[in-house]
Design a protein around this motif. Sequence first.
Motif, PDB file in Angstrom:
ATOM      1  N   GLU A  45       0.827  -1.214   0.000  1.00 46.67           N
ATOM      2  CA  GLU A  45       0.000   0.000   0.000  1.00 46.67           C
ATOM      3  C   GLU A  45       0.858   1.259   0.000  1.00 46.67           C
ATOM      4  O   GLU A  45       0.585   2.207  -0.729  1.00 46.67           O
ATOM      5  CB  GLU A  45      -0.935  -0.011   1.213  1.00 46.67           C
ATOM      6  CG  GLU A  45      -1.927   1.131   1.216  1.00 46.67           C
ATOM      7  CD  GLU A  45      -2.957   1.005   2.325  1.00 46.67           C
ATOM      8  OE1 GLU A  45      -3.862   1.852   2.350  1.00 46.67           O
ATOM      9  OE2 GLU A  45      -2.864   0.078   3.153  1.00 46.67           O
ATOM     10  N   ILE A  46       1.920   1.262   0.765  1.00 56.45           N
ATOM     11  CA  ILE A  46       2.774   2.442   0.864  1.00 56.45           C
ATOM     12  C   ILE A  46       3.487   2.726  -0.463  1.00 56.45           C
ATOM     13  O   ILE A  46       3.625   3.879  -0.866  1.00 56.45           O
ATOM     14  CB  ILE A  46       3.789   2.326   2.039  1.00 56.45           C
ATOM     15  CG1 ILE A  46       4.537   3.635   2.253  1.00 56.45           C
ATOM     16  CG2 ILE A  46       4.767   1.207   1.831  1.00 56.45           C
ATOM     17  CD1 ILE A  46       3.735   4.679   2.952  1.00 56.45           C
ATOM     18  N   ALA A  49       1.026   4.311  -2.774  1.00 55.16           N
ATOM     19  CA  ALA A  49       0.762   5.684  -2.357  1.00 55.16           C
ATOM     20  C   ALA A  49       1.874   6.616  -2.828  1.00 55.16           C
ATOM     21  O   ALA A  49       1.606   7.717  -3.313  1.00 55.16           O
ATOM     22  CB  ALA A  49       0.612   5.759  -0.839  1.00 55.16           C
ATOM     23  N   PRO A  61      -1.666   4.875   6.097  1.00 54.66           N
ATOM     24  CA  PRO A  61      -2.812   4.168   5.527  1.00 54.66           C
ATOM     25  C   PRO A  61      -4.046   4.159   6.432  1.00 54.66           C
ATOM     26  O   PRO A  61      -5.161   4.051   5.947  1.00 54.66           O
ATOM     27  CB  PRO A  61      -2.311   2.743   5.314  1.00 54.66           C
ATOM     28  CG  PRO A  61      -0.852   2.783   5.471  1.00 54.66           C
ATOM     29  CD  PRO A  61      -0.499   4.015   6.225  1.00 54.66           C
ATOM     30  N   THR A  65      -7.340   6.734   2.817  1.00 52.70           N
ATOM     31  CA  THR A  65      -7.836   5.494   2.217  1.00 52.70           C
ATOM     32  C   THR A  65      -7.747   5.474   0.697  1.00 52.70           C
ATOM     33  O   THR A  65      -8.300   4.569   0.074  1.00 52.70           O
ATOM     34  CB  THR A  65      -9.307   5.271   2.625  1.00 52.70           C
ATOM     35  OG1 THR A  65     -10.081   6.365   2.120  1.00 52.70           O
ATOM     36  CG2 THR A  65      -9.453   5.151   4.126  1.00 52.70           C
ATOM     37  N   ARG A  68      -6.663   2.039  -0.857  1.00 49.94           N
ATOM     38  CA  ARG A  68      -7.655   0.964  -0.682  1.00 49.94           C
ATOM     39  C   ARG A  68      -8.899   1.203  -1.526  1.00 49.94           C
ATOM     40  O   ARG A  68      -9.438   0.283  -2.139  1.00 49.94           O
ATOM     41  CB  ARG A  68      -8.035   0.821   0.787  1.00 49.94           C
ATOM     42  CG  ARG A  68      -7.003   0.049   1.583  1.00 49.94           C
ATOM     43  CD  ARG A  68      -7.333   0.059   3.025  1.00 49.94           C
ATOM     44  NE  ARG A  68      -7.069   1.447   3.453  1.00 49.94           N
ATOM     45  CZ  ARG A  68      -7.324   1.927   4.652  1.00 49.94           C
ATOM     46  NH1 ARG A  68      -7.878   1.173   5.553  1.00 49.94           N
ATOM     47  NH2 ARG A  68      -7.043   3.155   4.957  1.00 49.94           N
TER      48      ARG A  68
END
Length: 149
Positions: A45-46, A49, A61, A65, A68
């Motif tokens: 996720e990072i 981003a 996170p 959002t 996601r």
Amino acid sequence: MIDQKAKIDHLEKVLESSGFAKSSRFKELLRYLVNAELEGIPVKEITLAIDLFGKDDSFDPAEETIVRVSIGNIRKKLTAYYFTEGSSDTIRMEIPKGSYNLVFKKVKPSQITFWNIRRKSLFFLTAFLFGACLIVVLILGYKNKDLKE
């Protein structure tokens, strides 16, 4: 095993579909996920981003959002694509729940036929039940009218 050329060709086909054609952000995200899959790089996720959404190392996170939500939207767009335009495709792209890594799957033609038959069957079953309910309501309304007189 699906070769890399087939994966890239399938990606291009999906990106040209109506669900992705007008959205540069979703195209960029899906292309990123496919490239990571082709190179064998796990997606976090990072990293999404920072690489795609212009966030810095302080990205949290739990508070933001965007990644996601974007992955959830890609999942929905892929599902819609395979339900409509891509219903006869023999390759599928999926992002399993709880993951950001895209996977390619080979789908047998019998599975494709099953989905097409199931979709049509559900439509006709729903239409039949709706019609039956409508008839019952009309009959009950007519009988109720007779009882009042």
